[in-house]
Design an enzyme around this catalytic site. Structure first.
Site, PDB file in Angstrom:
ATOM      1  N   GLU A  21       0.853  -1.205   0.000  1.00 32.48           N
ATOM      2  CA  GLU A  21       0.000   0.000   0.000  1.00 32.48           C
ATOM      3  C   GLU A  21       0.879   1.242   0.000  1.00 32.48           C
ATOM      4  OE1 GLU A  21      -2.717   1.610  -0.085  1.00 32.48           O
ATOM      5  OE2 GLU A  21      -4.377   0.202   0.084  1.00 32.48           O
ATOM      6  N   ARG A 104      -6.985   0.827  13.071  1.00 31.41           N
ATOM      7  CA  ARG A 104      -5.713   1.361  12.585  1.00 31.41           C
ATOM      8  C   ARG A 104      -5.977   2.424  11.536  1.00 31.41           C
ATOM      9  NH1 ARG A 104      -4.970  -0.391   7.401  1.00 31.41           N
ATOM     10  NH2 ARG A 104      -5.416  -2.547   6.801  1.00 31.41           N
ATOM     11  N   ASN A 106      -5.476   3.984   7.805  1.00 28.76           N
ATOM     12  CA  ASN A 106      -5.394   3.362   6.495  1.00 28.76           C
ATOM     13  C   ASN A 106      -4.767   4.365   5.541  1.00 28.76           C
ATOM     14  OD1 ASN A 106      -5.716   0.971   4.976  1.00 28.76           O
ATOM     15  ND2 ASN A 106      -7.516   1.810   3.961  1.00 28.76           N
ATOM     16  N   ASN A 152     -10.363   4.923   2.215  1.00 33.92           N
ATOM     17  CA  ASN A 152      -9.328   4.663   1.234  1.00 33.92           C
ATOM     18  C   ASN A 152      -8.943   5.906   0.443  1.00 33.92           C
ATOM     19  OD1 ASN A 152      -7.685   2.373   0.900  1.00 33.92           O
ATOM     20  ND2 ASN A 152      -9.479   1.091   0.626  1.00 33.92           N
ATOM     21  N   ASP A 202      -9.968   1.211  -4.372  1.00 37.32           N
ATOM     22  CA  ASP A 202      -9.056   1.243  -3.227  1.00 37.32           C
ATOM     23  C   ASP A 202      -8.313   2.582  -3.243  1.00 37.32           C
ATOM     24  OD1 ASP A 202      -7.094   0.609  -1.268  1.00 37.32           O
ATOM     25  OD2 ASP A 202      -7.165  -1.507  -1.780  1.00 37.32           O
TER      26      ASP A 202
END
Length: 296
Positions: A21, A104, A106, A152, A202
């Protein structure tokens, strides 16, 4: 039947990330970074030397941006921290949802004023458990959106009057009116709807024509969409299903750096798509813009 052009991507580095990522182009170092969230590590690839350095952390690391001194600010499980590239040390900056179990950070990006926007999620993807925050110049945490499931992709329109945002399971890109001076956002409308057969949206990058390049998880590619009319323009095809994010890279910002994941694939899938988790790149017929740096 939409007719659109398609391009192929090549492997830049066989990182075999479990959950690759957070791709970032760092112009001053002439290198690109990306993370393996579950691997608790991040990579730096020197663009000209073609060498790679991997740095390990004690936390899940989800995003990388530059600070004003060209060091890094990292999004982690529980908050954000500064990472000094010379001393390789971490300084914790601010807690974000540290009090919640299995939450968490992102994806995240820096806006034109140097504020860091970062989303959160609950790691079992509990619906509506996440939020979108903005960390302002005084390092104050401001909640901008709640009831987000998988926060995202983020991108601002070239004139900085819109913020585009993806909450993945909605299969949409939302447009918010964005007030550059204050950082205030007001929901405007959904601008892109991704059909289920194309995977789930995403991470995302914007090019200098204002078009959005969106990584499609389960969609074997990065898709270029027009947020003004919602139409698909072109695709970058990948030999792996779970495409996570993209960023413009290279001296001319005309290469697309693309991260992918091994997560959610069976042994059988991994035999079929062995390059899952690698980082890819493609020369594309558009250029990006340089990422902004954190003001703090």
């Amino acid at each position: 039947n939409m007719i659109y052009s398609s391009m192929n991507a090549s492997v830049l580095y066989p990182s075999q990330c479990y959950l690759g990522e957070g791709p970032l182009w760092h112009a001053e170092r002439n290198s690109c970074f990306w993370v393996d969230i579950e691997g608790k590590k991040f990579y730096e690839y020197k663009w000209l030397e073609k060498t790679v350095q991997c740095r390990r952390l004690d936390y899940r690391v989800t995003l990388i941006v530059q600070d004003k001194d060209n060091h890094l600010v990292l999004g982690l499980e529980g908050g954000i921290a500064r990472y000094n590239l010379n001393t390789e040390t971490i300084t914790w900056l601010i807690d974000i949802e540290k009090q919640y179990n299995r939450h968490r950070c992102n994806d995240g990006k820096v806006d034109s004023r140097g504020r860091l926007w970062v989303g959160t999620l609950q790691m079992d993807f509990m619906e509506g458990a996440g939020s979108l925050y903005c960390v302002n110049e005084n390092m104050e945490l401001q909640k901008k959106q709640d009831k987000v499931t998988i926060s995202n992709g983020l991108a601002w329109s070239l004139d900085n009057t819109r913020l585009y945002f993806i909450d993945s399971p909605t299969h949409k890109v939302q447009s918010f009116l964005f007030e550059e001076e204050t950082g205030q956002i007001i929901f405007e409308k959904d601008v892109i709807h991704i059909p289920t057969g194309m995977g789930t949206p995403d991470g995302m990058a914007i090019d200098e024509e204002g078009m959005l390049w969106i990584a499609h998880w389960g969609g074997f590619g990065v898709y270029r969409w027009n947020p003004l009319n919602g139409e698909l323009i072109s695709t970058v095809k990948l030999p792996v299903p779970n495409v996570t994010s993209c960023a413009f890279a290279g001296e001319n910002l005309d290469h697309l750096l693309i991260t992918t994941a091994r997560q959610d694939l069976s042994e059988e899938d991994l035999k079929k798509y062995p390059e899952s988790g690698d980082v890819f790149y493609a020369k594309v017929p558009a250029k990006g813009t340089l990422p902004h740096k954190c003001i703090f």
